[in-house]
Each structure stands twice: as structure tokens, then as C-alpha cells.
Design a protein around this motif. Structure first.
Motif, PDB file in Angstrom:
ATOM      1  N   SER A   1      61.805  68.939  46.648  1.00 30.17           N
ATOM      2  CA  SER A   1      61.611  68.518  48.037  1.00 30.17           C
ATOM      3  C   SER A   1      60.905  67.161  48.101  1.00 30.17           C
ATOM      4  O   SER A   1      60.954  66.487  49.125  1.00 30.17           O
ATOM      5  N   GLN A   2      60.224  66.781  47.011  1.00 29.55           N
ATOM      6  CA  GLN A   2      59.471  65.520  47.049  1.00 29.55           C
ATOM      7  C   GLN A   2      60.220  64.335  46.445  1.00 29.55           C
ATOM      8  O   GLN A   2      59.945  63.193  46.773  1.00 29.55           O
ATOM      9  N   VAL A   3      61.146  64.632  45.518  1.00 22.36           N
ATOM     10  CA  VAL A   3      61.792  63.518  44.833  1.00 22.36           C
ATOM     11  C   VAL A   3      62.819  62.894  45.780  1.00 22.36           C
ATOM     12  O   VAL A   3      63.515  63.600  46.500  1.00 22.36           O
ATOM     13  N   ASP A   4      62.861  61.578  45.777  1.00 23.21           N
ATOM     14  CA  ASP A   4      63.773  60.886  46.693  1.00 23.21           C
ATOM     15  C   ASP A   4      64.990  60.418  45.902  1.00 23.21           C
ATOM     16  O   ASP A   4      64.915  59.437  45.166  1.00 23.21           O
ATOM     17  N   SER A   5      66.112  61.143  46.081  1.00 22.99           N
ATOM     18  CA  SER A   5      67.276  60.853  45.232  1.00 22.99           C
ATOM     19  C   SER A   5      67.897  59.488  45.559  1.00 22.99           C
ATOM     20  O   SER A   5      68.672  58.956  44.791  1.00 22.99           O
ATOM     21  N   SER A   6      67.491  58.895  46.689  1.00 21.37           N
ATOM     22  CA  SER A   6      68.070  57.578  47.002  1.00 21.37           C
ATOM     23  C   SER A   6      67.203  56.447  46.438  1.00 21.37           C
ATOM     24  O   SER A   6      67.544  55.284  46.558  1.00 21.37           O
ATOM     25  N   ALA A   7      66.061  56.814  45.861  1.00 17.38           N
ATOM     26  CA  ALA A   7      65.168  55.752  45.345  1.00 17.38           C
ATOM     27  C   ALA A   7      64.917  55.930  43.857  1.00 17.38           C
ATOM     28  O   ALA A   7      63.790  55.843  43.383  1.00 17.38           O
ATOM     29  N   LEU A   8      65.984  56.229  43.134  1.00 16.20           N
ATOM     30  CA  LEU A   8      65.802  56.516  41.710  1.00 16.20           C
ATOM     31  C   LEU A   8      66.224  55.373  40.811  1.00 16.20           C
ATOM     32  O   LEU A   8      66.167  55.495  39.582  1.00 16.20           O
ATOM     33  N   GLU A   9      66.695  54.292  41.395  1.00 16.67           N
ATOM     34  CA  GLU A   9      67.221  53.203  40.580  1.00 16.67           C
ATOM     35  C   GLU A   9      66.129  52.720  39.600  1.00 16.67           C
ATOM     36  O   GLU A   9      65.053  52.302  40.013  1.00 16.67           O
ATOM     37  N   PRO A  10      66.394  52.819  38.295  1.00 15.42           N
ATOM     38  CA  PRO A  10      65.364  52.380  37.347  1.00 15.42           C
ATOM     39  C   PRO A  10      65.139  50.871  37.415  1.00 15.42           C
ATOM     40  O   PRO A  10      66.013  50.124  37.852  1.00 15.42           O
ATOM     41  N   LEU A  11      63.971  50.439  36.971  1.00 15.08           N
ATOM     42  CA  LEU A  11      63.684  49.001  36.905  1.00 15.08           C
ATOM     43  C   LEU A  11      64.588  48.360  35.862  1.00 15.08           C
ATOM     44  O   LEU A  11      64.966  49.007  34.880  1.00 15.08           O
ATOM     45  N   GLY A  12      64.877  47.093  36.057  1.00 19.22           N
ATOM     46  CA  GLY A  12      65.748  46.394  35.095  1.00 19.22           C
ATOM     47  C   GLY A  12      64.956  45.777  33.954  1.00 19.22           C
ATOM     48  O   GLY A  12      63.818  46.182  33.668  1.00 19.22           O
ATOM     49  N   LEU A  13      65.560  44.801  33.319  1.00 21.67           N
ATOM     50  CA  LEU A  13      64.910  44.123  32.188  1.00 21.67           C
ATOM     51  C   LEU A  13      63.731  43.288  32.680  1.00 21.67           C
ATOM     52  O   LEU A  13      63.738  42.809  33.813  1.00 21.67           O
TER      53      LEU A  13
END
Ligand SMILES: Cc1cc2nc3c(=O)[nH]c(=O)nc-3n(C[C@H](O)[C@H](O)[C@H](O)COP(=O)(O)OP(=O)(O)OC[C@H]3O[C@@H](n4cnc5c(N)ncnc54)[C@H](O)[C@@H]3O)c2cc1C
Length: 467
Positions: free
Chosen positions: A159-171
Motif C-alpha cells: 500500500s505504500q510503494v508507489d509503482s509509478s515512481a520506481l524508475e531507478p537512477l541512471g549513471l
């Protein structure tokens, strides 16, 4: 002025917040401390050391490509880190130290000392989160307490994890202002060289990404049904990479959610089950962060430290060497001894066999696993052992004791895995694999304990805690 980025169990360039944010400020130097005495005190074994070293090589190469030098410092113990890090920052004229948080007790103490030493020396510290998907302390019950049972933890986590904000950081941003130099990476750490496990587990971020891609493209869809069968390559084999941080859990979750068309708690059953395992990984990290007594070698449930464990060097050696006379237990232990990795189902079966059938203290097994495993990881190992020994959070109830023969029949029905790892049983009929007490095989160990008698002994020992 610039930042010293301190690498620990986060040996990657992508999705590494400490490195990423430091690179934006510019003038980054990286450092890795070799603490072999401390690691050995923590039971880190040769397989993990060899793997770690094999991961440092591509890390250094990739950092150099971004214009960042990696310094290697030998300190022996964590206690040597604070003074050395301050000295290094000063000598390189850097005004900040950045790192990603770790959660076991000694690591937390080390980090507090580093923060204090830096403060005294006028060096700023930037601490980031990346070892779990949701940070320890952020998933709490309605009363603000940490969870001790997985299912409600998982529900709250989802319920807490935001599946739309999971993009990992890049290089990290390329550093232009300095001439990066390669360090002298050691040929070995405490006598262990990088070739030790490199054939089965080649080190590095690129290999971790390849494994994740391959898993997502194929086995992930069958994971729900295949993951329990040790003969199949049904799991991701990413644990070693996750444990040194050659890949982040967020990168894994992000790939899984993409493959699941943006869904996280429902959708493809295989992918959802795999996501659940990533949540288990978070859960055990939250447990060690919120309950420091488990880092002190204590059972999670204090009463479980009153179990009258037996002492038997002979039984312990038989278990370690895969000579218990229970084919699937022996196959698992031999897989571990030969490869440094063991299938999850077998980790549960062998751990339960040691703590229940042999009634030996689970800490002996925890230590042995840590010494052998290429993916040796304090939180997951401690959690897995305390689950199997019924001493931990959300542990298996003490009366649910796996019957190793029934487990063999169910999860290795044709005996392929057993025959591969226990050559004495190569030509043996199925009945000797699934009923070893009744059908002895010449040349193979007779069972060192009788299942029914051993089971009753374990039940009595646990029942005695109630009196
Ligand atoms: C007694 C015992 C000891 C264990 N010791 C370790 C250990 O030292 N290091 C370790 O990484 N795992 C440990 N595990 C958990 C699990 O067995 C391994 O993570 C898994 O077998 C690794 O294979 P995989 O990468 O193919 O996993 P997959 O099935 O592909 O799962 C994906 C990832 O999820 C995580 N994961 C999966 N299962 C669990 C679990 N039960 N608990 C926590 N995380 C999990 C791992 O990071 C794993 O790489 C232990 C389990 C038991 C029962």
C-alpha cells in the motif's frame, strides 16, 4: 572541494544515490575499504570474498570511464575506518563524504563513528538510502510499531510503494575536472582470489543486469510453479549480486513491474511471487534494523534461547559434509559445498534438519552457511535460519517439521537433483531416495537419525519452553 563516495555493499554505478548525487556536485573520488579481519569475524567466507573482489574490477573500470578514481584502502577492522576516511578526504581536499546506509548493528555503529569523526574534522556527510525498496522504519503498524509478521508487513508495504515512481537512477555524471587513475586492486583478499567463484558467478553490474533481463524474459513467468524444484533453473540466481549491491532491489522491482504491465500486487502470478520474495528481503532487513538484539546473536523470540540444544561435533560434521543419510539434505549440502549457492527450498530443508532433527543450535548452521555462501547476507541468512528453527519473526511453527523424505518425493520426484549431487545414489531405485531408512543403499550412509524419533525429540524440546 568535492565528494568522497564510500562504496560498501552497493558496488554499482546505476541506481546508486550516493554516487549519483555526488556526481552532480562534481569532483568525485571513490573509496572502498578492505576490512578482512572484521569480515572474517562476521563469518564472511572465501566464496563471498572472491565474488566481492571480482565485482570490484568491473566497478573500477566503469568508474574510470566516468572519470572517477576508485581508491582501495586496507583497514582490517571497521574501527580503522573513521580516522582513515577523514585523512583521505583531507589529503584529497574533499569537503564531503557520501554513502548509502547499511543496517546490521556493527555497520550502523561504524557509520555513526564516521559521521562523528567527519563532523569534528569539518567534513560534511551525506547519507542515502538504497539497500531496500522501502527504508527500515517506514513500514509500521497502525500503532507505529515495526511488523513482526510477514503477511501484514507485505500488505502495508504494497500500500505504500508507489509503482509509478520506481524508475531507478541512471549513471553518475561524467567527471571532467580531474585525471582519474586506476588503483592497485589487490590480486587477492585474505588469500582468496577472484577466480574462486567467477565461473558460476562472474562479478559485476553488467552480469547482474544480464541475469535480470534473462530472468524477466523467461523463467519469471513460470516462477510460481518452478521455484520450489531444485533441479530446474527456476529462480533468478541474483542473490549474490543483490548482496554486494551489484544490482539494487529497486532495479529488480522496476523490471518486474514493467514486465507485469505496471502492476505490482496483482497480474502475472510468477512475477507477483517473485516480487513477494523481494518483499521478504526488505522484511528481514527491516527486522535487523528495528530489532538490534538479532545482530547480537540472540534469538528473535527470547524464550527460544532456552531451547536445550544438543552438542554433537559428529552430527554437525555429517550435516556439513552431506553425510546424514537423507538424500535431499545431503544433495543440498553438497551443492552448497561445491558451488557456494544452495536452492531456497533446500536451504529451508537443511536448516530445519540441523535445528530440528539434529536439535543442534541454529547459530552453528547460520555460521556455516555464511562461511560457504557466495550470497552470504546477514539479514536474509539470519532470517532464514530463525524461520527454520522456529526462533524468529513469523517463523515456522515448531511443530511443523519438514519430513526430508516427503520433501524429496514432492520437490525432486524423479530424484534427478539427488542423483546429480549424491553420486552414491546414481543407480539406486526411487524407494531408497524417498525412504532411506527402510531401503539402505550399499555405499551410501544410513540415516544418522530416525525421522519419527528425532521429530519427537524436537517437539519435546520446544514444548518444554512452555513449562
Ligand atoms: C536458512 C536460509 C538461509 C538463507 N541465507 C541467505 C543468504 O545468506 N543470502 C541471501 O541472499 N538469501 C538467503 N536466503 C534466502 C533465499 O534462499 C535466497 O535468497 C535465494 O535462494 C537466492 O536465490 P535466487 O537469487 O535465485 O532467488 P529468487 O528466488 O530469484 O529471489 C529473488 C531475490 O529475492 C531475495 N529473496 C528470495 N527469497 C528470500 C528469502 N526467503 N529471504 C530473503 N530474501 C529472499 C533474494 O535477494 C533473491 O535473490 C536464505 C534462506 C534460508 C531458508
Amino acid at each position: 572541494m568535492g565528494t568522497l563516495v564510500w562504496f560498501r555493499n552497493d558496488l554499482r554505478l546505476r541506481d546508486n544515490p550516493a554516487l549519483y548525487h555526488a556526481s552532480k556536485r562534481g569532483d568525485v573520488v571513490a573509496v572502498f575499504f578492505i576490512c578482512e579481519t572484521q569480515w572474517r569475524d562476521h563469518d564472511v567466507g572465501d566464496n563471498r570474498l572472491g565474488f566481492l573482489l571480482d565485482c570490484l574490477h568491473p566497478l573500477e573500470r566503469d568508474l574510470l570511464k566516468r572519470g572517477i578514481s576508485l581508491r582501495i584502502e586496507h583497514v582490517g577492522r571497521f574501527a580503522g575506518v573513521p580516522e582513515r576516511i577523514v585523512r583521505l578526504a583531507r589529503s584529497l581536499n574533499l569537503d564531503r563524504v557520501a554513502f548509502n546506509e547499511e543496517y546490521p548493528l556493527n555497520e550502523k555503529k561504524r557509520d555513526s563513528r564516521v559521521i562523528r569523526a567527519c563532523k569534528t574534522a569539518g567534513v560534511e556527510t551525506d547519507v542515502y538510502h538504497s539497500g531496500t525498496i522501502l527504508p527500515p522504519g517506514s513500514v509500521l503498524t497502525g500503532n507505529g510499531d515495526p511488523y513482526t509478521v510477514f503477511t501484514p508487513f507485505k500488505r502495508r508495504w504494497l500500500s505504500q510503494v508507489d509503482s509509478s515512481a520506481l524508475e531507478p537512477l541512471g549513471l553518475p555524471r561524467r567527471q571532467g575536472s580531474q585525471t582519474a587513475e586506476s588503483s592497485a586492486l589487490p590480486g587477492s583478499i585474505d588469500g582468496v582470489d577472484r577466480a574462486r567463484v567467477a565461473k558460476r558467478f562472474p562479478g559485476g553490474e553488467a552480469e547482474a543486469q544480464r541475469r535480470l533481463r534473462d530472468f524477466m524474459q523467461g523463467p519469471s513467468r513460470r516462477y510460481a510453479s518452478d521455484r520450489d524444484f531444485p533441479e530446474l533453473d527456476g529462480t533468478s540466481a541474483l542473490s549474490a549480486y543483490l548482496s554486494v549491491g551489484a544490482i539494487s532491489p529497486r532495479q529488480c522491482l522496476s523490471a518486474a513491474v514493467k514486465a507485469n504491465r505496471g502492476r505490482i500486487g496483482d497480474g502475472d502470478p510468477g512475477i507477483c511471487t517473485w516480487i513477494s520474495e523481494l518483499i521478504w528481503r526488505d522484511f528481514y532487513r527491516h527486522v535487523i534494523a528495528m530489532f538490534p538484539h538479532v545482530s547480537r546473536g540472540q534469538a528473535f523470540r527470547p524464550e527460544a534461547d532456552r531451547v536445550a540444544w544438543r552438542r554433537s561435533a559428529k552430527d554437525l560434521a555429517a550435516w556439513q559434509e552431506g553425510r546424514t543419510g537423507y538424500p535431499l539434505v545431503d544433495a543440498g549440502m553438497r551443492q552448497l559445498n561445491e558451488t557456494g549457492w544452495m536452492h531456497n527450498r533446500l536451504r529451508m530443508i537443511t536448516a530445519m534438519f540441523l535445528s530440528k532433527h539434529l536439535l543442534l543450535d541454529w547459530r552453528l548452521g547460520e555460521r556455516y552457511f555464511m562461511n560457504q555462501l557466495v550470497d552470504g547476507d546477514f539479514a536474509a541468512n539470519n532470517g532464514g535460519w530463525q524461520w527454520s528453527a522456529s526462533t524468529g519473526t513469523d517463523a515456522a511453527p515448531y511443530f511443523r517439521i519438514f519430513n526430508p523424505s516427503t520433501q524429496a518425493k514432492r520437490f525432486d520426484p524423479e530424484g534427478r537433483f539427488i542423483r546429480r549431487w549424491v553420486p552414491e545414489l546414481e543407480g539406486a531405485p526411487a524407494r531408497s531416495l524417498f525412504n532411506p531408512g527402510k531401503h539402505l543403499t550399499p555405499g551410501y550412509q544410513a540415516p544418522i537419525v530416525d525421522h519419527a524419533i528425532a521429530r519427537q525429540r524436537a517437539l519435546d524440546a520446544f514444548k518444554a519452553l512452555k513449562n
